[in-house]
Scaffold this motif. Structure first.
Motif, mmCIF file in Angstrom:
data_model
loop_
_atom_site.group_PDB
_atom_site.id
_atom_site.type_symbol
_atom_site.label_atom_id
_atom_site.label_comp_id
_atom_site.label_asym_id
_atom_site.label_seq_id
_atom_site.Cartn_x
_atom_site.Cartn_y
_atom_site.Cartn_z
ATOM 1 N N ILE A 366 -73.344 9.429 -3.707
ATOM 2 C CA ILE A 366 -73.289 10.346 -2.562
ATOM 3 C C ILE A 366 -74.714 10.596 -2.069
ATOM 4 O O ILE A 366 -75.643 10.778 -2.855
ATOM 5 N N SER A 367 -74.891 10.571 -0.747
ATOM 6 C CA SER A 367 -76.222 10.760 -0.162
ATOM 7 C C SER A 367 -76.236 11.997 0.729
ATOM 8 O O SER A 367 -75.279 12.263 1.463
ATOM 9 N N ALA A 368 -77.343 12.711 0.673
ATOM 10 C CA ALA A 368 -77.519 13.879 1.543
ATOM 11 C C ALA A 368 -77.907 13.468 2.956
ATOM 12 O O ALA A 368 -77.892 14.293 3.874
ATOM 13 N N PHE A 369 -78.248 12.183 3.140
ATOM 14 C CA PHE A 369 -78.753 11.722 4.440
ATOM 15 C C PHE A 369 -77.742 10.866 5.212
ATOM 16 O O PHE A 369 -77.946 10.623 6.402
ATOM 17 N N TYR A 370 -76.681 10.412 4.549
ATOM 18 C CA TYR A 370 -75.725 9.522 5.216
ATOM 19 C C TYR A 370 -74.294 9.921 4.894
ATOM 20 O O TYR A 370 -74.008 10.446 3.818
ATOM 21 N N ASP A 371 -73.414 9.617 5.824
ATOM 22 C CA ASP A 371 -71.985 9.579 5.552
ATOM 23 C C ASP A 371 -71.659 8.111 5.286
ATOM 24 O O ASP A 371 -71.577 7.303 6.205
ATOM 25 N N THR A 372 -71.521 7.775 4.022
ATOM 26 C CA THR A 372 -71.408 6.370 3.625
ATOM 27 C C THR A 372 -70.260 5.662 4.327
ATOM 28 O O THR A 372 -70.408 4.534 4.806
ATOM 29 N N LYS A 373 -69.125 6.313 4.428
ATOM 30 C CA LYS A 373 -67.957 5.697 5.046
ATOM 31 C C LYS A 373 -68.235 5.334 6.498
ATOM 32 O O LYS A 373 -67.841 4.250 6.968
ATOM 33 N N ASP A 374 -68.919 6.229 7.230
ATOM 34 C CA ASP A 374 -69.193 5.960 8.642
ATOM 35 C C ASP A 374 -70.256 4.883 8.817
ATOM 36 O O ASP A 374 -70.141 4.007 9.686
ATOM 37 N N ILE A 375 -71.289 4.920 7.996
ATOM 38 C CA ILE A 375 -72.399 3.999 8.190
ATOM 39 C C ILE A 375 -72.033 2.573 7.783
ATOM 40 O O ILE A 375 -72.647 1.608 8.240
ATOM 41 N N LEU A 376 -71.001 2.436 6.955
ATOM 42 C CA LEU A 376 -70.567 1.099 6.540
ATOM 43 C C LEU A 376 -70.132 0.236 7.719
ATOM 44 O O LEU A 376 -70.225 -0.986 7.672
ATOM 45 N N THR A 377 -69.626 0.861 8.764
ATOM 46 C CA THR A 377 -69.165 0.104 9.931
ATOM 47 C C THR A 377 -70.167 0.142 11.083
ATOM 48 O O THR A 377 -69.928 -0.471 12.120
ATOM 49 N N ALA A 378 -71.285 0.851 10.909
ATOM 50 C CA ALA A 378 -72.240 1.041 12.012
ATOM 51 C C ALA A 378 -73.522 0.229 11.862
ATOM 52 O O ALA A 378 -74.310 0.145 12.804
ATOM 53 N N MET A 379 -73.749 -0.363 10.712
ATOM 54 C CA MET A 379 -75.003 -1.097 10.485
ATOM 55 C C MET A 379 -75.048 -2.396 11.278
ATOM 56 O O MET A 379 -74.026 -3.054 11.488
ATOM 57 N N GLY A 380 -76.252 -2.758 11.701
ATOM 58 C CA GLY A 380 -76.448 -4.003 12.421
ATOM 59 C C GLY A 380 -76.753 -5.160 11.471
ATOM 60 O O GLY A 380 -76.905 -4.970 10.259
ATOM 61 N N THR A 381 -76.872 -6.358 12.029
ATOM 62 C CA THR A 381 -77.214 -7.530 11.238
ATOM 63 C C THR A 381 -78.608 -7.365 10.627
ATOM 64 O O THR A 381 -79.540 -6.930 11.300
#
Length: 517
Positions: A366-381
């Motif tokens: 768990i990170s205080a800086f990210y919502d892991t579930k959301d960022i998993l689909t938002a990262m670029g190449t």
């Protein structure tokens, strides 16, 4: 202290290291690179294995390339299983461009185009050093697992190997194994029954069909001599670890052969390498691309064997890295053993995809800086979520990372360039001369022929001699005909195959893993 400063301090504390390391990328916050937040991977933790996961086109292979490059530059040899042919560019320096200059500046590492020492290898008909192993070296347990045999069939294979050991019959390739199985239910049936009990012809025929299926997957190219010595993976050239790229582009659809080879390689490395414990850097790292091919159709016993080897091989100074599309492709029992995790973006097109993303997010801190579930689909190449182990073995913080660019070519070599690398190989001359010495098939053929000739001679002698009368003393009657086993044993004198000690060790080890003796 604002969030950016907190993030900077968070990364500095979590990824500080006193020992040798390499930089895999720089931290990101709010979709932007944060200066001076390098994500450093301690070399001494890389025997704790790793995972590189992500959807197609998100940069998994380039990440694998970056890690292999940095290990090579640190003097760590690597073995890379290349199913798509994407990794040959490691042998040539990369080319810079504006994007690479920007990325290198954002990460805080200079871009220095570099080619690495590469050895191309193959278990099929691709160009490169031929990797082979004998059937005897596999042993009955592993052969039974590869052929997916039931308990009765496994017993017949164990009997077959025992008979070959006792009678000094080298099992080098699949022709040898098939010949011995035929002998067990035909010419040698009486002999085998006396020594071991009756063997079902139907059981042997089923095993034969499974061997033929394995041959159709290209296994005849792999089983045989000269056996590859895994010590040849551990080479350093000009201070750089040699990258052994096993080219598997022509066996992508032959999952059984691929998983067979992978498991045998791990087994032999475990049995051959000495115990070294935790060192400043790993002795060898293995990268298994398209790892889902290993587990997709693996039996429960096969998965258990892989899990056991992954647990134990760490003490040999060896790190194993799985590269696949989703962490769910790797069994939980294996996933739990992996220290470094590099997670590229995932796609959420279906309900099943969304469930997989939720499960994937639960695998990370768990990170205080990210919502892991959301960022998993938002990262670029070229971006990934990374968590590693600190030098003390503690999980480091989860970081959205801008990955550094590869320093070697990000494209494949031409046919001419590959041919040049193979031509300059130090190992081609050692392993590409196929050996076909006398083995079980030839020895049994000779045994059967001698037995037939002996039987024919005795028959002719009996026909040429008058039959004794009933009153004739028993001492003058013809002597009882010797059994085939007795005739054969008088003429059997062949040398045992090389590496017998390794074979016995392997069988003992694999038997221990499966709870068999």
């Amino acid at each position: 202290m604002d969030q950016s400063q907190q993030f900077h301090q968070h990364i500095q504390q979590g990824y500080s290291t006193k020992g040798d390391y390499f930089v895999i990328g720089g931290g990101m916050l709010g979709g932007e690179a944060v200066p001076d937040t390098q994500v450093k991977i301690p070399l001494k933790t890389l025997n704790r294995h790793g995972l590189i996961a992500g959807a197609t086109g998100t940069g998994k292979t380039k990440t694998l390339q970056v890690i292999a490059e940095q290990l090579s530059l640190k003097g760590v040899p690597c073995v890379l299983m290349d199913l798509k042919g994407d990794l040959s560019g490691l042998a040539r320096p990369g080319a810079s461009n504006d994007h690479i200059v920007w990325r290198s500046g954002a990460v805080g590492v200079p871009f220095e185009a570099t080619g690495l020492p590469v050895e191309f290898m193959t278990i099929s008909k691709e160009r490169g050093v031929k990797l082979r192993a004998t059937v005897s070296e596999f042993g009955p347990v592993l052969i039974s697992q590869i052929l997916e045999l039931n308990a009765t069939q496994q017993g017949v294979i164990a009997l077959t190997f025992r008979y070959c050991d006792t009678h000094h019959l080298p099992l080098l390739d699949l022709r040898d194994l098939k010949k011995v199985l035929q002998y067990v239910i035909n010419e040698g049936k009486e002999e085998i029954t006396k020594e071991y009990g009756a063997v079902s012809g139907a059981t042997v025929n089923t095993i034969m069909r499974k061997i033929i299926e394995l041959e159709q997957h290209g296994a005849e190219e792999f089983f045989g001599e000269r056996s590859f010595e895994v010590e040849d993976f551990v080479r350093v050239r000009d201070g750089k670890g040699v990258l052994s790229i096993i080219r598997l582009t022509d066996i992508q659809n032959r999952r059984k052969l691929f998983s067979t080879f992978m498991l045998s390689l791990l087994s032999e490395i475990y049995e051959t390498f000495p115990e070294v414990g935790d060192q400043d850097k790993p002795r060898l790292c293995l990268f298994i691309d398209e790892a889902h091919l290993v587990f997709a159709h693996a039996s429960r016993d096969l998965v258990q064997m892989i899990e056991s080897i992954v647990k134990l091989i760490r003490s040999k100074g060896v790190g194993v890295f799985f590269c696949t599309q989703s962490p769910t492709d790797v069994p939980d029992s294996v996933l739990g053993q992996l220290g470094l995790k590099v997670q590229h973006s995932l796609r959420a097109f279906t309900a099943k995809d969304r469930k997989a993303i939720t499960k994937t997010a639960e695998n990370y801190p768990i990170s205080a800086f990210y919502d892991t579930k959301d960022i998993l689909t938002a990262m670029g190449t070229g971006e990934a979520l990374i968590t590693a182990l600190s030098e003390k073995g503690h999980p480091a913080p989860l970081v959205h990372t801008l990955l550094r660019a590869p320093v070697s070519r990000m494209d494949i070599l031409s046919d001419g360039e590959i041919e040049e690398e193979v031509r300059n190989s130090e190992l081609v001359g050692k392993y590409n001369q196929s050996l076909d010495r006398e083995s079980a098939k030839e020895i049994l053929d000779q045994k059967i022929l001698r037995a037939e000739e002996a039987a024919q001679r005795e028959k002719e002698q009996q026909q040429s001699q008058p039959q004794p009368s009933r009153s004739q003393p028993s001492s003058s009657r013809p002597k009882k005909k010797e059994s085939m086993a007795e005739q054969i044993s008088k003429n059997t004198m062949v040398r045992q195959i090389g590496r017998t000690i390794f074979r016995e060790l392997t069988r003992s080890f694999m038997g221990t893993l499966t709870g068999k003796k």
